[in-house]
Write a protein that holds these residues in place. Structure first.
Motif, PDB file in Angstrom:
ATOM      1  N   ASN A  65      11.592  19.775  72.224  1.00 19.92           N
ATOM      2  CA  ASN A  65      11.510  20.323  70.866  1.00 19.92           C
ATOM      3  C   ASN A  65      10.171  21.002  70.622  1.00 19.92           C
ATOM      4  O   ASN A  65      10.104  22.070  69.999  1.00 19.92           O
ATOM      5  CB  ASN A  65      11.713  19.219  69.824  1.00 19.92           C
ATOM      6  CG  ASN A  65      13.163  18.853  69.638  1.00 19.92           C
ATOM      7  OD1 ASN A  65      14.056  19.512  70.141  1.00 19.92           O
ATOM      8  ND2 ASN A  65      13.387  17.763  68.917  1.00 19.92           N
ATOM      9  N   HIS A  69      10.237  24.715  69.441  1.00 18.83           N
ATOM     10  CA  HIS A  69       9.986  24.919  68.013  1.00 18.83           C
ATOM     11  C   HIS A  69       8.517  24.800  67.618  1.00 18.83           C
ATOM     12  O   HIS A  69       8.163  25.147  66.489  1.00 18.83           O
ATOM     13  CB  HIS A  69      10.784  23.899  67.186  1.00 18.83           C
ATOM     14  CG  HIS A  69      12.254  23.941  67.465  1.00 18.83           C
ATOM     15  ND1 HIS A  69      13.053  24.989  67.091  1.00 18.83           N
ATOM     16  CD2 HIS A  69      13.064  23.058  68.106  1.00 18.83           C
ATOM     17  CE1 HIS A  69      14.299  24.752  67.477  1.00 18.83           C
ATOM     18  NE2 HIS A  69      14.329  23.591  68.100  1.00 18.83           N
ATOM     19  N   MET A  95       6.330  23.922  61.883  1.00 17.02           N
ATOM     20  CA  MET A  95       7.689  23.494  61.557  1.00 17.02           C
ATOM     21  C   MET A  95       7.911  22.040  61.977  1.00 17.02           C
ATOM     22  O   MET A  95       7.707  21.672  63.125  1.00 17.02           O
ATOM     23  CB  MET A  95       8.713  24.395  62.247  1.00 17.02           C
ATOM     24  CG  MET A  95      10.123  24.141  61.786  1.00 17.02           C
ATOM     25  SD  MET A  95      11.274  25.446  62.270  1.00 17.02           S
ATOM     26  CE  MET A  95      11.422  25.158  64.005  1.00 17.02           C
ATOM     27  N   TRP A  96       8.339  21.207  61.018  1.00 26.35           N
ATOM     28  CA  TRP A  96       8.637  19.792  61.299  1.00 26.35           C
ATOM     29  C   TRP A  96      10.078  19.658  61.756  1.00 26.35           C
ATOM     30  O   TRP A  96      10.954  20.404  61.297  1.00 26.35           O
ATOM     31  CB  TRP A  96       8.397  18.962  60.043  1.00 26.35           C
ATOM     32  CG  TRP A  96       6.956  18.712  59.758  1.00 26.35           C
ATOM     33  CD1 TRP A  96       5.912  19.567  59.966  1.00 26.35           C
ATOM     34  CD2 TRP A  96       6.387  17.531  59.214  1.00 26.35           C
ATOM     35  NE1 TRP A  96       4.741  18.976  59.578  1.00 26.35           N
ATOM     36  CE2 TRP A  96       4.995  17.736  59.114  1.00 26.35           C
ATOM     37  CE3 TRP A  96       6.925  16.317  58.798  1.00 26.35           C
ATOM     38  CZ2 TRP A  96       4.139  16.767  58.619  1.00 26.35           C
ATOM     39  CZ3 TRP A  96       6.072  15.363  58.301  1.00 26.35           C
ATOM     40  CH2 TRP A  96       4.686  15.586  58.211  1.00 26.35           C
ATOM     41  N   PRO A  97      10.349  18.712  62.641  1.00 29.35           N
ATOM     42  CA  PRO A  97      11.729  18.533  63.117  1.00 29.35           C
ATOM     43  C   PRO A  97      12.642  18.024  62.010  1.00 29.35           C
ATOM     44  O   PRO A  97      12.247  17.202  61.190  1.00 29.35           O
ATOM     45  CB  PRO A  97      11.588  17.491  64.229  1.00 29.35           C
ATOM     46  CG  PRO A  97      10.319  16.792  63.951  1.00 29.35           C
ATOM     47  CD  PRO A  97       9.429  17.762  63.226  1.00 29.35           C
ATOM     48  N   THR A  98      13.855  18.538  62.012  1.00 27.77           N
ATOM     49  CA  THR A  98      14.862  18.141  61.043  1.00 27.77           C
ATOM     50  C   THR A  98      16.158  17.851  61.775  1.00 27.77           C
ATOM     51  O   THR A  98      16.649  18.714  62.513  1.00 27.77           O
ATOM     52  CB  THR A  98      15.108  19.286  60.025  1.00 27.77           C
ATOM     53  OG1 THR A  98      13.868  19.663  59.449  1.00 27.77           O
ATOM     54  CG2 THR A  98      16.072  18.872  58.952  1.00 27.77           C
ATOM     55  N   PRO A  99      16.708  16.650  61.604  1.00 25.65           N
ATOM     56  CA  PRO A  99      18.000  16.362  62.249  1.00 25.65           C
ATOM     57  C   PRO A  99      19.066  17.333  61.751  1.00 25.65           C
ATOM     58  O   PRO A  99      19.137  17.645  60.561  1.00 25.65           O
ATOM     59  CB  PRO A  99      18.308  14.934  61.809  1.00 25.65           C
ATOM     60  CG  PRO A  99      16.998  14.347  61.413  1.00 25.65           C
ATOM     61  CD  PRO A  99      16.189  15.503  60.876  1.00 25.65           C
ATOM     62  N   LEU A 100      19.873  17.826  62.665  1.00 29.99           N
ATOM     63  CA  LEU A 100      20.939  18.774  62.331  1.00 29.99           C
ATOM     64  C   LEU A 100      22.294  18.147  62.621  1.00 29.99           C
ATOM     65  O   LEU A 100      22.435  17.418  63.595  1.00 29.99           O
ATOM     66  CB  LEU A 100      20.804  20.046  63.176  1.00 29.99           C
ATOM     67  CG  LEU A 100      19.503  20.823  63.055  1.00 29.99           C
ATOM     68  CD1 LEU A 100      19.480  21.937  64.098  1.00 29.99           C
ATOM     69  CD2 LEU A 100      19.359  21.381  61.658  1.00 29.99           C
ATOM     70  N   LEU A 112      17.415  14.932  67.958  1.00 29.98           N
ATOM     71  CA  LEU A 112      16.866  13.883  67.095  1.00 29.98           C
ATOM     72  C   LEU A 112      17.848  12.738  66.905  1.00 29.98           C
ATOM     73  O   LEU A 112      17.434  11.595  66.689  1.00 29.98           O
ATOM     74  CB  LEU A 112      16.415  14.472  65.761  1.00 29.98           C
ATOM     75  CG  LEU A 112      15.245  15.458  65.880  1.00 29.98           C
ATOM     76  CD1 LEU A 112      14.901  16.036  64.516  1.00 29.98           C
ATOM     77  CD2 LEU A 112      14.029  14.800  66.517  1.00 29.98           C
ATOM     78  N   LYS A 131       1.587  18.916  63.939  1.00 28.46           N
ATOM     79  CA  LYS A 131       2.204  17.637  63.591  1.00 28.46           C
ATOM     80  C   LYS A 131       2.308  16.758  64.823  1.00 28.46           C
ATOM     81  O   LYS A 131       2.216  17.226  65.955  1.00 28.46           O
ATOM     82  CB  LYS A 131       3.585  17.835  62.975  1.00 28.46           C
ATOM     83  CG  LYS A 131       4.700  18.103  63.982  1.00 28.46           C
ATOM     84  CD  LYS A 131       5.069  19.492  64.046  1.00 28.46           C
ATOM     85  CE  LYS A 131       6.151  19.925  64.970  1.00 28.46           C
ATOM     86  NZ  LYS A 131       5.949  21.313  65.315  1.00 28.46           N
TER      87      LYS A 131
END
Length: 143
Positions: A65, A69, A95-100, A112, A131
């Motif tokens: 990731n 990203h 950009m922070w990770p976001t579960p999709l 994630l 981050k």
């Protein structure tokens, strides 16, 4: 000639109950494989072989990731406290990770969810630049 192993070996701290290792990873597609190898070697040296599978899967997802990203430099840190390992992957991306949500025919979007399945806890916190995505795995976790 290019250095074939630019990543320094662990550990940077090693006492009876706490061990730490930290590596700067190249912004290269092979970095996830390098990170898996380094995590496996550190955990084995620390006598925590029971966590190798879960930790290497999580490390692979988070480094992957960060490569896709995030923004270099990327750092992997592992911290052992007794029978618990906390891992951190830091990058300089905003950009922070976001579960999709991922459908069965999607090629991406499960990373994630895999992290959440393999780690006891995980989260994101701001770093000095960018981050840090962290996770915790404990040996006594029931499977």
């Amino acid at each position: 000639m290019k250095n074939p192993n630019p990543v320094p070996p662990p550990p940077i701290r090693d006492d009876e109950n706490t061990r730490e290792a930290c590596w700067d990873l190249p912004a290269d597609p092979r970095a996830a494989g390098t990170a898996r190898r380094l995590a496996r070697e550190a955990l084995t040296a620390w006598g925590m072989s029971a966590l190798v599978e879960d930790v290497t899967v999580v490390v692979s997802e988070l480094v992957g990731n960060a490569l896709v990203h995030g923004r270099a430099p990327i750092t992997l840190s592992l911290h052992r406290h007794g029978r618990i390992v906390r891992g951190e992957v830091t990058d300089h991306g905003a950009m922070w990770p976001t579960p999709l949500p991922a459908c069965s025919d999607e090629e991406h979007g499960r990373g994630l969810t895999i992290v959440a399945a393999c780690a006891d806890r995980w989260g994101v916190e701001p770093a000095q630049e960018g981050k840090t995505v962290w996770f915790v795995c404990a040996e006594w976790r029931s499977r």
